[in-house]
Design a protein around this motif. Structure first.
Motif, mmCIF file in Angstrom:
data_model
loop_
_atom_site.group_PDB
_atom_site.id
_atom_site.type_symbol
_atom_site.label_atom_id
_atom_site.label_comp_id
_atom_site.label_asym_id
_atom_site.label_seq_id
_atom_site.Cartn_x
_atom_site.Cartn_y
_atom_site.Cartn_z
ATOM 1 N N ASP A 66 141.580 105.324 -0.844
ATOM 2 C CA ASP A 66 142.141 104.060 -1.294
ATOM 3 C C ASP A 66 143.079 104.319 -2.476
ATOM 4 O OD1 ASP A 66 141.832 100.937 -1.207
ATOM 5 O OD2 ASP A 66 141.691 101.506 -3.321
ATOM 6 N N ASN A 71 141.936 94.845 -3.832
ATOM 7 C CA ASN A 71 140.885 94.321 -2.954
ATOM 8 C C ASN A 71 140.099 95.411 -2.227
ATOM 9 O OD1 ASN A 71 141.330 91.271 -3.082
ATOM 10 N ND2 ASN A 71 143.391 92.042 -2.711
ATOM 11 N N GLY A 72 140.510 96.653 -2.361
ATOM 12 C CA GLY A 72 139.738 97.753 -1.825
ATOM 13 C C GLY A 72 139.889 97.971 -0.333
ATOM 14 N N THR A 73 139.294 99.067 0.119
ATOM 15 C CA THR A 73 139.267 99.437 1.534
ATOM 16 C C THR A 73 137.811 99.470 1.974
ATOM 17 O OG1 THR A 73 141.276 100.770 1.296
ATOM 18 C CG2 THR A 73 139.870 101.234 3.195
ATOM 19 N N PHE A 74 137.519 98.861 3.115
ATOM 20 C CA PHE A 74 136.139 98.744 3.577
ATOM 21 C C PHE A 74 135.900 99.649 4.783
ATOM 22 C CE2 PHE A 74 136.844 95.031 1.091
ATOM 23 C CZ PHE A 74 135.619 94.699 0.546
ATOM 24 N N LYS A 78 131.323 98.231 3.954
ATOM 25 C CA LYS A 78 131.084 98.618 2.573
ATOM 26 C C LYS A 78 132.387 99.072 1.934
ATOM 27 C CE LYS A 78 128.253 101.613 -0.370
ATOM 28 N NZ LYS A 78 127.196 102.670 -0.404
ATOM 29 N N LYS A 79 132.660 98.568 0.759
ATOM 30 C CA LYS A 79 133.861 98.954 0.026
ATOM 31 C C LYS A 79 133.705 100.379 -0.490
ATOM 32 C CE LYS A 79 136.773 97.324 -3.802
ATOM 33 N NZ LYS A 79 136.906 96.281 -4.862
ATOM 34 N N GLN A 82 132.725 101.710 -4.317
ATOM 35 C CA GLN A 82 132.264 100.541 -5.059
ATOM 36 C C GLN A 82 131.384 100.988 -6.227
ATOM 37 O OE1 GLN A 82 130.311 97.679 -2.609
ATOM 38 N NE2 GLN A 82 130.436 96.059 -4.140
#
Length: 441
Positions: A66, A71-74, A78-79, A82
């Motif tokens: 990422d 907003n992140g990558t899932f 699950k991110k 995190q």
């Protein structure tokens, strides 16, 4: 059947589309037009960044990174990266640009688009066919590892004198050829993944291609082999170290009178290597044929080695093609992953976007970046607080005279011109850049 990674979109407006990867490459996902996997710029993807994440692919392995997106990558709901509710400052730093390895069947979600990862491992028949396609044996004289009786490795036919350095890929030793008395650099490389004969074949083929290069400004590979999970080869020994060592001797950077002549020699070596005939090139259909030219893809001060001739310093390009070949034998955190800006510091945006199909011009850009670094002690781009690969994609190089106003303006203008990489790299070949540099002196 070769190893292959397939991404299939199973949800979202692009549902049903797929892309396959069967060789070492990278792939950027995001909303920008030059992303290989471009997502729509619509409301459903408003939380997806222009350059959102990078896939580092070496079939059957794949890793996702990422770019520090808001907003992140899932992955599988699950991110990635995190942070715990009570993360330490060190944990927070490590998770600033999170990454993780992907497995067969994993799901990647960005906005309302979901990718399914499919991984196919190379079949035995493919391994056998490819391994026997090129018979690459160690050079005459053996060069077989024998039992180690001291802290230094014992190599048949050679006396190991001392260690020159080591890193994540292995160690380099100064050795003497017992037959000729010549001192050589002995490299032992210990890849994490060496069980697949196909990987070994790739590496040895690259070694053989590198052996085909014969030029005063390219470090010559002499002998090579593989045994007991160890890649080993000998190279021309350059007693002057590399350009980084010279910079340290000069207080952290080089004067124009020393840096530019070294780079002119490097450009001579590149001009040769970019047009040299190479014995073993894999074609799209999997067959092998004679090819023309090698692109280094990892040119930087550490790979410019120095020897002397009288009072003159001779520059020689080292690790030509070996970094690429070793990378094929397993992931290397020093190459396309990790948070250090060492390699991205000398990488144009074209190489991040299109790693697999880069052209010789990326070496010209890297040479300009290397000269910039020699003269200033700084990378052309600022990387502080930003993912280095994202900085390569987003940021323009800092004008050279902003770093050091004492550098002659005409020379600085040529170097700044050579560092243009958006929308395209300015200098396409080594001869043109050399001519421009020479005219600026």
């Amino acid at each position: 059947m070769p190893a292959k990674v397939t991404l299939t979109i199973i949800a979202g407006s692009l549902k049903g589309q797929k892309v396959e990867f069967d060789s070492r490459t990278t792939c950027i996902i995001g909303r920008h037009y030059d992303c290989e996997l471009q997502l729509p710029s619509d409301e459903a993807h408003s939380i997806v960044s222009r350059y959102h994440c990078l896939l580092d692919i070496n079939p059957p392995q794949i890793r996702i990174r990422d770019f520090g997106s808001r907003n992140g990558t899932f992955v599988n709901t699950k991110k990635i990266g995190q942070r715990p509710s009570h993360a330490t400052p060190e944990q927070a730093r490590q998770m600033q640009f999170p990454e993780c390895d992907l497995q067969d069947g994993d799901k990647i979600r960005l906005g309302n688009t979901v990718f399914c990862v499919s991984i196919e491992v190379a079949g035995e028949s493919d391994i056998g066919n490819e391994t026997t396609a090129v018979a690459i044996a160690p050079a005459a004289g053996g060069l077989k590892p024998s039992l180690q009786t001291s802290n230094l490795p014992a190599i048949e036919g050679h006396t190991t004198l001392r260690e020159l350095g080591r890193g994540g890929r292995g160690a380099v030793y100064l050795a003497r050829n017992n037959q000729t008395g010549e001192e050589v650099a002995l490299k032992l490389m210990l890849p994490q993944i060496a069980a697949n004969p196909r990987d070994v074949d790739w590496f040895l083929r690259e070694v053989e291609n590198t052996k085909a290069l014969n030029h005063p400004h390219v470090v010559q590979l002499k002998e090579s082999g593989y045994s007991d999970d160890i890649f080993y080869f000998t190279l021309e020994y350059c007693a002057g170290g590399n350009a980084v060592h010279l910079m340290r001797q000069r207080g952290g950077k080089l004067p124009v009178s020393e840096a530019v002549p070294l780079i002119l020699q490097v450009l001579d070596g590149l001009a040769y290597a970019h047009t040299a005939y190479i014995p073993y090139v894999k074609l799209k259909d999997g067959s092998l044929d004679r090819g023309k030219g090698l692109v280094h893809r990892d040119l930087k001060p550490e790979n410019i080695f120095l020897s002397t001739a009288g009072n003159s310093i001779i520059a020689k390009i080292g690790d030509y093609g070996l970094a690429k070949a070793f990378d094929l034998a397993g992931f290397s955190n020093l190459t396309m992953s990790g948070t250090k800006a060492g390699t991205p510091g000398f990488m144009p945006r074209q190489q991040v976007i299109n790693f697999k199909y880069v052209k010789p011009e990326v070496d010209i850009w890297a040479t300009a970046a290397t000269l910039y670094y020699m003269l200033t002690g700084s990378y052309p781009r600022d990387f502080a607080g930003k993912d280095p690969f994202l900085a390569v994609l987003d940021d323009k190089p800092v004008p050279l005279r902003v770093r050091d106003a004492s550098i002659p303006q005409k020379l600085a203008e040529v170097i700044d011109l050579a560092l243009i990489d958006s929308p395209a790299i300015y200098f396409k070949n080594a001869a043109d850049f050399k001519q421009a540099l020479s005219s600026a002196l």
